[in-house]
Motif scaffolding. Sequence first.
Motif, PDB file in Angstrom:
ATOM      1  N   PHE A 241       0.832  -1.212   0.000  1.00 28.04           N
ATOM      2  CA  PHE A 241       0.000   0.000   0.000  1.00 28.04           C
ATOM      3  C   PHE A 241       0.863   1.258   0.000  1.00 28.04           C
ATOM      4  O   PHE A 241       0.657   2.170  -0.803  1.00 28.04           O
ATOM      5  N   ASN A 242       1.825   1.295   0.905  1.00 23.40           N
ATOM      6  CA  ASN A 242       2.642   2.506   1.056  1.00 23.40           C
ATOM      7  C   ASN A 242       3.623   2.713  -0.093  1.00 23.40           C
ATOM      8  O   ASN A 242       4.157   3.814  -0.271  1.00 23.40           O
ATOM      9  N   ASN A 243       3.863   1.671  -0.895  1.00 26.58           N
ATOM     10  CA  ASN A 243       4.723   1.795  -2.071  1.00 26.58           C
ATOM     11  C   ASN A 243       3.932   1.918  -3.363  1.00 26.58           C
ATOM     12  O   ASN A 243       4.502   1.855  -4.461  1.00 26.58           O
ATOM     13  N   GLY A 244       2.604   2.102  -3.233  1.00 27.13           N
ATOM     14  CA  GLY A 244       1.777   2.357  -4.398  1.00 27.13           C
ATOM     15  C   GLY A 244       1.545   1.169  -5.301  1.00 27.13           C
ATOM     16  O   GLY A 244       1.129   1.341  -6.457  1.00 27.13           O
ATOM     17  N   ARG A 245       1.770  -0.050  -4.800  1.00 25.55           N
ATOM     18  CA  ARG A 245       1.580  -1.230  -5.641  1.00 25.55           C
ATOM     19  C   ARG A 245       0.113  -1.658  -5.667  1.00 25.55           C
ATOM     20  O   ARG A 245      -0.648  -1.345  -4.755  1.00 25.55           O
ATOM     21  N   THR A 246      -0.260  -2.398  -6.691  1.00 26.06           N
ATOM     22  CA  THR A 246      -1.639  -2.876  -6.820  1.00 26.06           C
ATOM     23  C   THR A 246      -1.794  -4.328  -6.422  1.00 26.06           C
ATOM     24  O   THR A 246      -2.901  -4.850  -6.382  1.00 26.06           O
ATOM     25  N   ASP A 247      -0.668  -5.006  -6.147  1.00 21.60           N
ATOM     26  CA  ASP A 247      -0.732  -6.382  -5.666  1.00 21.60           C
ATOM     27  C   ASP A 247       0.335  -6.572  -4.596  1.00 21.60           C
ATOM     28  O   ASP A 247       1.178  -5.693  -4.378  1.00 21.60           O
ATOM     29  N   VAL A 248       0.306  -7.726  -3.970  1.00 18.17           N
ATOM     30  CA  VAL A 248       1.129  -7.979  -2.788  1.00 18.17           C
ATOM     31  C   VAL A 248       2.206  -9.011  -3.092  1.00 18.17           C
ATOM     32  O   VAL A 248       1.925 -10.047  -3.697  1.00 18.17           O
ATOM     33  N   SER A 249       3.414  -8.741  -2.657  1.00 17.94           N
ATOM     34  CA  SER A 249       4.490  -9.718  -2.757  1.00 17.94           C
ATOM     35  C   SER A 249       4.527 -10.563  -1.488  1.00 17.94           C
ATOM     36  O   SER A 249       4.188 -10.080  -0.402  1.00 17.94           O
ATOM     37  N   GLU A 250       4.956 -11.799  -1.619  1.00 22.31           N
ATOM     38  CA  GLU A 250       4.984 -12.690  -0.454  1.00 22.31           C
ATOM     39  C   GLU A 250       6.065 -12.253   0.523  1.00 22.31           C
ATOM     40  O   GLU A 250       7.205 -11.982   0.136  1.00 22.31           O
ATOM     41  N   TRP A 251       5.684 -12.173   1.794  1.00 19.70           N
ATOM     42  CA  TRP A 251       6.604 -11.766   2.857  1.00 19.70           C
ATOM     43  C   TRP A 251       7.505 -12.947   3.211  1.00 19.70           C
ATOM     44  O   TRP A 251       7.026 -14.028   3.525  1.00 19.70           O
ATOM     45  N   LYS A 252       8.793 -12.710   3.168  1.00 17.62           N
ATOM     46  CA  LYS A 252       9.746 -13.776   3.463  1.00 17.62           C
ATOM     47  C   LYS A 252       9.992 -13.880   4.969  1.00 17.62           C
ATOM     48  O   LYS A 252      10.135 -12.882   5.660  1.00 17.62           O
TER      49      LYS A 252
END
Length: 347
Positions: A241-252
Amino acid sequence: MLDETVLAHYSKLHLGNSPSMWKFHMFLPVKPGTIPVTSGEGDTPLRPVRSFPHFRNIWVKDETRNPTGTFKDRGASLAVTRLSQLGVRKLVLASEGNAGCSFALYSQMARIRCRVYLPSDPNIAKVELSRKLGAKVTKVQGTISDAGRQAAKVAERTGEYNASTFVTPFRHDGKGTMALEICQQLGWRSPDYLVYPLGGGVGLVGMWKMFKILERIGWIRKKPRIIAVQPKGCAPIVDAFNNGRTDVSEWKSPNTIAKGLKIPKPLAGKWILKSLRESRGLALKVSDAETHEAMLNVAKRDGLLVEPSSATTFAAVPQLYGTGTIDRKDNVIVIATGSGLKTLDQF
């Protein structure tokens, strides 16, 4: 899909006095006259928070009062009601723990066989409660994402219904009844801000859907801004959200005491981000130390026992006021999603 032209013909007087979320049956995807699988979920109190004496207008929606102690009961009640109507006799789901307890309870009431897949480090009390309520519980090596993949494989192989988060279409509407209750409890007004602990995001998406419907049919005049809170050790939505992305990357390598929020990659990431942005919302992180302190604070000052996942919202409050994000005159609702009675070892 809900037919809002039909909803527009309902009056608030049609709601009645049923002491459960089912007073809002017209907002749910069920046929008129449906007999729900219910254990009295919903109709939870909205009360002032005293834990922050310097801040006013903070209220808690106390979901710890639900039958198994969490808001998961709302989604499980609706899902099992619909599945029972559709003739489903066996279901599977992946869970951190609370959803497993909820589906075990309602499945047992509906005589549906329930299998729950949990990550390898679940809360022991939640495992035992699920088993006591008749579910078959299996631990899967890895995270909730691994448990979700295992549940999906089992459902595909056996034909059992997959009731996991955002796989079944019913759970978010059940949790959306929180928005309906909040507005009713505020005299058919919405709060200025809603602070929500974000894991899988079912409640956030469900509530935002209901707030939009209420505004469109004229029951409220405006919608709240939603603030999503995640732990620093697992915050994929906050970063996206805070980086303006429209999808989510998996948290390592997720690591947090808030196990209910340890969701490395929410299935509905796009939907969650869209809902947050539509609400002109915010997303922030809190540390485990802040979460633990908040958990103790609300127990001492408000007599409210919450689990770490729920305590993250209380931990976020000083940060929100300290940065000027929220003004002292704003009406703020904090969602207390789950009881600390299942996580006493973490107090």
